[in-house]
Enzyme design. Structure first.
Site, PDB file in Angstrom:
ATOM      1  N   GLU A 156       0.629   2.767  -5.776  1.00 24.77           N
ATOM      2  CA  GLU A 156       1.430   3.690  -6.580  1.00 24.77           C
ATOM      3  C   GLU A 156       2.550   2.951  -7.321  1.00 24.77           C
ATOM      4  O   GLU A 156       2.811   3.228  -8.492  1.00 24.77           O
ATOM      5  CB  GLU A 156       2.039   4.788  -5.691  1.00 24.77           C
ATOM      6  CG  GLU A 156       1.022   5.670  -5.009  1.00 24.77           C
ATOM      7  CD  GLU A 156       0.585   5.177  -3.630  1.00 24.77           C
ATOM      8  OE1 GLU A 156       0.105   5.990  -2.843  1.00 24.77           O
ATOM      9  OE2 GLU A 156       0.727   3.965  -3.340  1.00 24.77           O
ATOM     10  N   CYS A 200       3.226   6.833   0.838  1.00 20.56           N
ATOM     11  CA  CYS A 200       4.168   6.498   1.906  1.00 20.56           C
ATOM     12  C   CYS A 200       5.575   6.890   1.438  1.00 20.56           C
ATOM     13  O   CYS A 200       5.769   7.207   0.259  1.00 20.56           O
ATOM     14  CB  CYS A 200       4.090   5.006   2.229  1.00 20.56           C
ATOM     15  SG  CYS A 200       4.863   3.941   0.982  1.00 20.56           S
TER      16      CYS A 200
END
Length: 155
Positions: free
Chosen positions: A53, A81
């Site tokens: 990401e 996360c």
């Protein structure tokens, strides 16, 4: 969107097969156009922040020449996360599609629960990090300069 998720999954597999990092892939779209495709490169770069990401956000920001990605959508092969979730929020991205969830990631050794738990209530018996304030008054000088700067670019 299913085809885009399949692209994320394939990108995750590519990263694993290349030995570059964990099994994570991410894509950023703007107005239906593919802006960034990335996978985890933690092993390749020795950079613990090189998650799929984050890599996709960096690519998209470079391509669009801006840090505000609020008109973009992120698709990722696994639930972000805490670090990636924060980066997504800082980028202004409002919509995220994900494949695997945090429990699936835990099953293969990627356990982020302790970070979520710490952020939620900071009551771990052994905190993962010690935070201690130091030289606050001196550090505030940089904040004052920023605050008073007339041509600053807020973000």
């Amino acid at each position: 969107m299913k085809n885009i998720m399949r692209l994320c999954i394939q990108e995750a597999v590519n990263g694993v097969n290349q030995g570059e990092g964990g099994p994570f892939g991410a894509v950023i779209l703007k107005d239906g156009e593919l802006i960034a495709v990335a996978h985890n490169t933690v092993i390749k770069t020795n950079d613990p922040t090189a998650h799929a990401e984050i890599n996709a956000i960096r690519q998209a920001s470079q391509k669009l020449q801006r840090f505000d990605l609020s008109d973009c959508i992120l698709v990722t092969s696994s639930e972000p996360c805490p670090m990636c979730l924060s980066a997504i929020m800082w980028a202004g991205i409002k919509k995220v599609y994900y494949g695997c969830n945090v429990h699936d990631a835990k099953e293969i050794g990627f356990a982020d629960e302790f970070i979520y738990h710490y952020l939620k209530n900071k009551s771990l018996t052994e905190p993962p990090i010690i935070l201690e304030e130091l030289l606050r008054d001196e550090a505030l000088e940089a904040f004052k300069i920023w605050y008073q700067k007339e041509d600053k670019v807020p973000y």
